[in-house]
Design an enzyme around this catalytic site. Structure first.
Site, PDB file in Angstrom:
ATOM      1  N   HIS A  88      97.809  27.292  31.766  1.00  0.00           N
ATOM      2  CA  HIS A  88      98.846  27.280  32.819  1.00  0.00           C
ATOM      3  C   HIS A  88      99.089  25.841  33.277  1.00  0.00           C
ATOM      4  O   HIS A  88      98.161  25.019  33.261  1.00  0.00           O
ATOM      5  CB  HIS A  88      98.397  28.108  34.028  1.00  0.00           C
ATOM      6  CG  HIS A  88      98.170  29.543  33.724  1.00  0.00           C
ATOM      7  ND1 HIS A  88      96.961  30.012  33.239  1.00  0.00           N
ATOM      8  CD2 HIS A  88      98.989  30.631  33.799  1.00  0.00           C
ATOM      9  CE1 HIS A  88      97.043  31.330  33.055  1.00  0.00           C
ATOM     10  NE2 HIS A  88      98.262  31.723  33.367  1.00  0.00           N
ATOM     11  N   HIS A 104      96.259  24.744  40.611  1.00  0.00           N
ATOM     12  CA  HIS A 104      97.555  25.191  41.148  1.00  0.00           C
ATOM     13  C   HIS A 104      97.674  24.894  42.639  1.00  0.00           C
ATOM     14  O   HIS A 104      98.777  24.943  43.189  1.00  0.00           O
ATOM     15  CB  HIS A 104      97.742  26.698  40.949  1.00  0.00           C
ATOM     16  CG  HIS A 104      97.781  27.117  39.525  1.00  0.00           C
ATOM     17  ND1 HIS A 104      98.695  26.644  38.616  1.00  0.00           N
ATOM     18  CD2 HIS A 104      96.976  27.967  38.823  1.00  0.00           C
ATOM     19  CE1 HIS A 104      98.485  27.183  37.428  1.00  0.00           C
ATOM     20  NE2 HIS A 104      97.450  27.986  37.514  1.00  0.00           N
ATOM     21  N   ASP A 147      95.020  44.688  43.170  1.00  0.00           N
ATOM     22  CA  ASP A 147      96.122  43.739  42.936  1.00  0.00           C
ATOM     23  C   ASP A 147      96.113  43.365  41.449  1.00  0.00           C
ATOM     24  O   ASP A 147      95.292  42.553  41.014  1.00  0.00           O
ATOM     25  CB  ASP A 147      95.921  42.486  43.800  1.00  0.00           C
ATOM     26  CG  ASP A 147      96.998  41.424  43.481  1.00  0.00           C
ATOM     27  OD1 ASP A 147      97.132  40.462  44.251  1.00  0.00           O
ATOM     28  OD2 ASP A 147      97.680  41.573  42.447  1.00  0.00           O
ATOM     29  N   TYR A 197      89.792  34.089  31.207  1.00  0.00           N
ATOM     30  CA  TYR A 197      89.607  35.449  31.722  1.00  0.00           C
ATOM     31  C   TYR A 197      89.044  36.418  30.696  1.00  0.00           C
ATOM     32  O   TYR A 197      88.724  37.554  31.034  1.00  0.00           O
ATOM     33  CB  TYR A 197      90.943  35.948  32.309  1.00  0.00           C
ATOM     34  CG  TYR A 197      91.449  34.962  33.308  1.00  0.00           C
ATOM     35  CD1 TYR A 197      92.386  33.993  32.961  1.00  0.00           C
ATOM     36  CD2 TYR A 197      90.884  34.876  34.581  1.00  0.00           C
ATOM     37  CE1 TYR A 197      92.780  33.023  33.849  1.00  0.00           C
ATOM     38  CE2 TYR A 197      91.267  33.900  35.487  1.00  0.00           C
ATOM     39  CZ  TYR A 197      92.210  32.972  35.113  1.00  0.00           C
ATOM     40  OH  TYR A 197      92.578  31.991  35.980  1.00  0.00           O
TER      41      TYR A 197
HETATM   42  O1  LIG Z   1      94.549  30.889  35.084  1.00  0.00           O
HETATM   43  C1  LIG Z   1      95.450  30.710  35.851  1.00  0.00           C
HETATM   44  N1  LIG Z   1      95.809  29.450  36.136  1.00  0.00           N
HETATM   45  O2  LIG Z   1      95.145  28.404  35.518  1.00  0.00           O
HETATM   46  C2  LIG Z   1      96.192  31.847  36.481  1.00  0.00           C
HETATM   47  C3  LIG Z   1      96.218  33.061  35.833  1.00  0.00           C
HETATM   48  C4  LIG Z   1      96.911  34.146  36.422  1.00  0.00           C
HETATM   49  C5  LIG Z   1      97.498  33.972  37.656  1.00  0.00           C
HETATM   50  C6  LIG Z   1      98.090  35.098  38.372  1.00  0.00           C
HETATM   51  N2  LIG Z   1      99.381  35.463  37.847  1.00  0.00           N
HETATM   52  C7  LIG Z   1     100.514  34.836  38.154  1.00  0.00           C
HETATM   53  C8  LIG Z   1     101.545  35.554  37.561  1.00  0.00           C
HETATM   54  C9  LIG Z   1     100.979  36.638  36.878  1.00  0.00           C
HETATM   55  C10 LIG Z   1     101.495  37.694  36.143  1.00  0.00           C
HETATM   56  C11 LIG Z   1     100.614  38.603  35.529  1.00  0.00           C
HETATM   57  C12 LIG Z   1      99.249  38.456  35.714  1.00  0.00           C
HETATM   58  C13 LIG Z   1      98.342  39.413  35.061  1.00  0.00           C
HETATM   59  O3  LIG Z   1      98.764  40.237  34.293  1.00  0.00           O
HETATM   60  N3  LIG Z   1      97.028  39.320  35.341  1.00  0.00           N
HETATM   61  O4  LIG Z   1      96.174  40.190  34.701  1.00  0.00           O
HETATM   62  C14 LIG Z   1      98.717  37.406  36.477  1.00  0.00           C
HETATM   63  C15 LIG Z   1      99.610  36.531  37.054  1.00  0.00           C
HETATM   64  C16 LIG Z   1      97.489  32.735  38.285  1.00  0.00           C
HETATM   65  C17 LIG Z   1      96.821  31.673  37.688  1.00  0.00           C
HETATM   66 ZN   LIG Z   2      95.036  29.167  33.645  1.00  0.00          ZN
END
Ligand SMILES: O=C(NO)c1ccc(Cn2ccc3ccc(C(=O)NO)cc32)cc1
Ligand SMILES: [Zn+2]
Length: 601
Positions: A176, A137, A22, A307
């Site tokens: 976020h 979230h 995913d 990340y």
């Molecule tokens: O850190 C967070 N919140 O504090 C956080 C970070 C990411 C997500 C998941 N997400 C939600 C839309 C979206 C689009 C691309 C990617 C992607 O490209 N991931 O590699 C990820 C994504 C949710 C919450």
């Molecule tokens: Zn975040």
């Protein structure tokens, strides 16, 4: 007064992981926790903390914020196979279940509550909980964005009920928007929620209208929800500091919280693939240090996102190092926020003007002018480090982040000690008490002082016995003026005479701009007329009437709290507009400070 810093970490929380492919969720990996903990150990920070065990949050504690339906769904996933887990996960936006997710999420909740108990009981002064899955979230009845239970919201609700708290501040510096936390507290005036977040005019996830600056809270909670949207990527240290100085901190000091919780996401740091921002790990030391000035230092930092493993772990270390009381590193790079940041700051200040005294009387026209004149404030990558930072945030340059962080953090965490500070001390014997980077200087000899005073400072120095104290001050000042050190400390029984001599000595030596901050009462107000000295005098009673100089500001104690730092930031921001001969501050009974512009005569 409590002391000590709690650190809460449990390896159990690394068992939650993604079982299928995913691309949305594959960044939320167990190594986020273990890598951060290893870095803390590597910098010998773990051993300096009070290690408090995590525990499982009880169902009752989870129900403080979440519905029983949400709890039951989460509980039911423990025995599911991969196919069922994938199906249930599909009911939520950007969330994945693993058979151990429920248990890990309960431990993440319990870790936050252990932290609150450790701080509120006085066992420690502050602390950090390294947890996953994150929480900001998640909503009453839904998992979202990697979050199952809202760890910080449950901690706030728990603290209110167990300790009868009436004012809790939640600062969410994750990149976020913690919409879950906003929904939970938007009608609750006892919980002030501040979040900055990448927004790009609603383009960036979770792409909600209610993440914008005009979502100020609902009903009795109006004014208790502060959203600062970043409409561009690449925000850096100066933007984050300006957001603290001009939005969060004035309101936070006015709110005067009894406890501060941080939704501490580090995806707002440099190198993070989600945030695409430029702020370096050391800025989190400053943000943490500012929040430690609230609530008598009762500060609970709970991990959210982040990340880029290296950037995340360095930022975690900077946070814990500061919680432990270590001095914060000097911020380098640009000090002017970019135009987009100024506009967001201006918008959220205007939106909250009706709810906060510190914003009510503020004359923000200065900011309007500035933003129209801010071609000078555009992110001009003057110095290499910023230039370097802005280049490395685009994806294919990510590999350079490692190299940048290696260099940047080594210098910060283990500064090469150039002789930075000069001090004169009574006896050589106590010299060894001073840190390595302090150079002990001999006092200036009396004949030299007498010659200087009779030639240039006779009108300032009335009694001979002040000559002694001048000797140590002038000795230190000369080391600074000749760039042998960058700062210094000297003691003087006649501070105002020493200051007057020091100011004239500095200007005589050719300095064009000298900022003097004098705390306490002053027998004589030094002359500041030549425009090269800006005197900020913090004292019991305002003395402006004694001198009508626009370069002399007297602040009384109660005013000094936040206005003072904000004024300094204005001064530095102004520095970038060359057509300024000076800027001055007017402070009247009713008004807090506003900065007016004075065009070069
Ligand atoms: O850190 C967070 N919140 O504090 C956080 C970070 C990411 C997500 C998941 N997400 C939600 C839309 C979206 C689009 C691309 C990617 C992607 O490209 N991931 O590699 C990820 C994504 C949710 C919450
Ligand atoms: Zn975040």
């Amino acid at each position: 007064m409590a002391s000590g810093t709690a650190l809460i970490y449990d390896e159990e929380m690394t068992s939650h992981k993604l079982l299928w492919n995913d691309p949305i969720c594959d960044i939320e990996v167990p190594e986020r926790l273990s890598f951060s903990y290893e870095q803390l150990k590597c910098y010998h920070l773990v051993e300096r903390c009070v290690c408090v065990p995590a525990r499982e949050g009880s169902e009752e504690e989870i129900l403080l914020v979440h519905s029983s339906e949400h709890l039951e769904v989460a509980k039911s996933t423990q025995t599911m196979n991969e196919e069922e887990l994938k199906r249930v996960s599909g009911n939520y936006d950007a969330f994945f279940f693993h058979p151990s997710t429920y248990r890990c999420a309960r431990i993440a909740v319990g870790a936050g509550l252990q932290l609150v108990d450790s701080v509120m009981s006085g066992k420690v002064c502050n602390g950090m909980a390294l947890v996953r899955p994150p929480g900001h979230h998640s909503q009453r009845n839904a998992a979202n964005g990697f979050c199952l239970f809202n760890n910080v919201a449950i901690a706030a609700e728990y603290a209110k009920r167990k300790y009868g708290l009436q004012r809790i501040l939640i600062v969410d510096w994750d990149v976020h928007h913690g919409q879950g936390t906003q929904y939970i507290f938007e009608e609750d005036p006892s919980v002030l929620y501040f979040s900055w977040h990448r927004y790009e005019h609603q383009e960036f996830w979770p792409s909600l209208k209610e993440s914008d600056y005009d979502a100020v809270g609902l009903g009795r909670g109006k004014g208790s929800n502060i959203n600062l949207p970043w409409n561009k990527v690449g925000m850096g240290n100066s933007d984050y500091l300006a957001a603290f100085f001009h939005v969060l901190l004035p309101v936070a000091f006015e709110f005067d919280p009894e406890l501060v919780l941080v939704s501490s996401g580090y995806d707002s740091g440099i190198g993070d693939p989600e945030g695409q921002m430029n702020a370096t790990p050391d800025v989190f030391a400053h943000l943490t240090h500012f929040l430690m000035q609230l609530a008598n230092g009762k500060l609970c930092v709970i991990l959210e996102g982040g990340y880029h493993l290296k950037s995340l772990s360095e930022s975690v270390c900077m946070t814990v190092k500061t919680l432990l009381g270590d001095p914060v590193p000097q911020i380098t790079g640009e000090m002017a926020p970019c135009l987009s940041a100024i506009e967001s700051i201006q918008n959220v200040r205007a939106a909250h003007k009706p709810y906060w005294k510190c914003l009510m009387y503020e004359d923000t026209s200065f900011l309007q002018n500035l933003s129209t004149k801010s071609h000078l404030l555009e992110k001009v990558n003057t110095n290499p480090s910023t230039e370097h930072e802005s280049k490395i945030t685009n994806k294919d340059e990510m590999v350079k982040v490692e190299r940048f962080l290696e260099l940047h953090m080594k210098n910060i965490l283990f500064p090469v000690p150039p002789i930075k500070t000069a001090a004169t001390i009574e006896s050589e014997a106590s010299a060894h008490l001073l840190p390595l980077s302090v150079r002990v200087v001999k006092e200036m000899d009396m004949n030299e002082v007498k010659a200087l005073v009779s030639a240039f400072y006779a009108d300032l120095v009335k009694e001979d016995e002040t000559l002694l104290s001048l000797g140590s001050m002038l000795a230190v000042l000369d080391k600074i003026l000749t760039k042998q050190v960058c700062n210094g400390i000297a003691e003087s029984p006649t501070a105002s005479v020493s200051v007057a001599v020091a100011l004239r000595h500095s200007v005589r030596f050719g300095f064009q701009r000298v900022l003097c901050i004098f705390v306490g009462d002053m027998e004589i107000i030094p002359n500041t007329e030549d425009g090269r000295i800006l005197m900020i005098h913090i004292c019991e009673k305002q003395q402006s009437e004694k001198t009508n100089s626009k370069h002399y500001i007297s602040l009384n104690w109660k005013e000094v709290r936040f206005t003072f730092i904000r004024s300094l930031v204005y001064v530095r921001m102004h520095r970038f507009e060359e057509n300024f001969s000076s800027c001055y501050f007017s402070s009247s009974r009713r008004q807090s400070h506003s900065v007016k512009r004075v065009r070069r005569r």
